[in-house]
Design an enzyme around this catalytic site. Structure first.
Site, short mmCIF file in Angstrom:
data_model
loop_
_atom_site.label_atom_id
_atom_site.label_comp_id
_atom_site.label_asym_id
_atom_site.label_seq_id
_atom_site.Cartn_x
_atom_site.Cartn_y
_atom_site.Cartn_z
N ARG A 97 0.82 -1.22 0.00
CA ARG A 97 0.00 0.00 0.00
C ARG A 97 0.84 1.26 0.00
NH1 ARG A 97 -3.57 2.06 -2.41
NH2 ARG A 97 -4.66 0.06 -2.18
N LYS A 132 5.33 24.06 -4.50
CA LYS A 132 3.99 23.64 -4.08
C LYS A 132 3.90 22.12 -4.13
CE LYS A 132 1.92 27.98 -5.59
NZ LYS A 132 0.96 28.64 -6.53
N LYS A 164 10.13 37.67 -3.51
CA LYS A 164 8.73 37.76 -3.86
C LYS A 164 8.12 39.06 -3.34
CE LYS A 164 6.50 33.83 -3.42
NZ LYS A 164 6.25 33.43 -4.83
N GLU A 194 10.56 38.37 -8.47
CA GLU A 194 9.20 38.28 -8.97
C GLU A 194 8.71 39.69 -9.32
OE1 GLU A 194 5.52 37.73 -6.28
OE2 GLU A 194 6.10 35.69 -6.87
N ASP A 215 5.20 37.57 -13.20
CA ASP A 215 4.18 36.96 -12.36
C ASP A 215 2.78 37.40 -12.76
OD1 ASP A 215 3.26 35.39 -10.20
OD2 ASP A 215 3.05 37.19 -8.97
#
Length: 278
Positions: A97, A132, A164, A194, A215
């Protein structure tokens, strides 16, 4: 993949799932009972997880015999046999599994990545992933992206600078953020910024950015701005890009397109396990 890290991760996954014992399997089968399990595709896609199958069972018992019928990156079809594992039934059932869950997810990521590469259909712009990823599975998920024909972005906060919007807001400006970074890091670490406007892009270039991210910009905006970027600076498009609009970025001229959906919301490829007793 890093083999030592893979083995340690698999050991942790098995400890989480098995705990002290498999009360069901241990109660039904004697210790010496031998058997075989077969991994079968139930959907069409790109296979990924060869090392997980081989290393996973061998973590439980090096004597388990693994036969692979496909390799990472191979296209598989429904009902196709992927691999067999022969050995002690208790250990086969304790491992299947965890191994299956990982292989299904990795194959789903490889399949989605190959789909994105095919949709973009560019001889210049490359598809890459993002951070992510599922906590604990980043190495496996990013490996699956490469199997599908994509490329890896930074692996974490430690291997590249990515300034960012929140960094810029706290620092006061792009120039301030880049200056602070360049005073702190060595020359071997690249600096990505960014940007959301042409003015931000020009400020980042003047500050000495190595990579410019466009972006949430439309392809036509990137086409208008990118002539201002020197060839020595890498370019990336990110944000708001889906499989449905990906092809529209084919001619915008960026070096990379980063796609979070390759890993954060991918559908696992359907693979099943069949068993037989020897």
């Amino acid at each position: 993949m890093n083999q030592l890290k893979l083995h340690k991760q698999l050991e942790a996954f098995f400890i989480e799932d098995i705990g002290e014992r498999d009360v069901t399997t241990d109660a039904i089968f004697p210790k010496e009972q031998q058997g075989e399990i077969v991994f079968l595709a139930k959907d069409n896609g790109i296979f990924c997880g060869e090392e997980v199958i081989q290393a996973g069972f061998h973590v439980l018992n090096p004597a388990i015999e693994i036969t692979m019928f496909v390799r990472d990156g191979d296209r598989i079809e429904s009902s196709q046999q992927i691999a067999t594992a022969k050995g002690n039934i208790r250990e086969l059932l304790k491992g299947e599994r965890v191994i299956l869950n990982l292989v299904q997810r990795m194959s789903g990521i490889a399949t989605r990545t190959r789909e994105a590469v095919d949709v973009l259909n560019s001889g210049y712009t490359k598809i890459c992933d993002t951070r992510k990823t599922t906590p604990g599975l980043r190495m496996l998920e990013k490996y699956a992206v490469t199997v599908g024909g994509g490329h890896n972005h930074r692996f974490g906060l430690y291997d590249a600078v990515m300034i960012k919007d929140n960094h810029i807001a706290f620092a006061g400006s792009i120039a301030n953020a880049v200056k602070a970074v360049k005073q702190s890091i060595g020359h071997m670490v690249k600096v990505e910024v960014e940007t959301e406007t042409k003015e931000q892009m020009l400020e980042a270039l003047a500050a000495g950015a190595d990579v410019i991210m466009f972006d949430n910009r439309k392809p036509e905006e990137i086409v208008e701005w990118i002539p201002h970027v020197p060839e020595t600076v890498t370019t990336e498009a990110s944000g708001g890009i889906t499989l449905e609009n990906l092809a529209s970025y084919r001619e915008c001229g960026v070096d990379y397109i980063s796609l979070g959906f390759l890993t954060h919301s991918v559908k696992a490829l359907d693979i099943s396990v069949k068993v037989s007793i020897h």
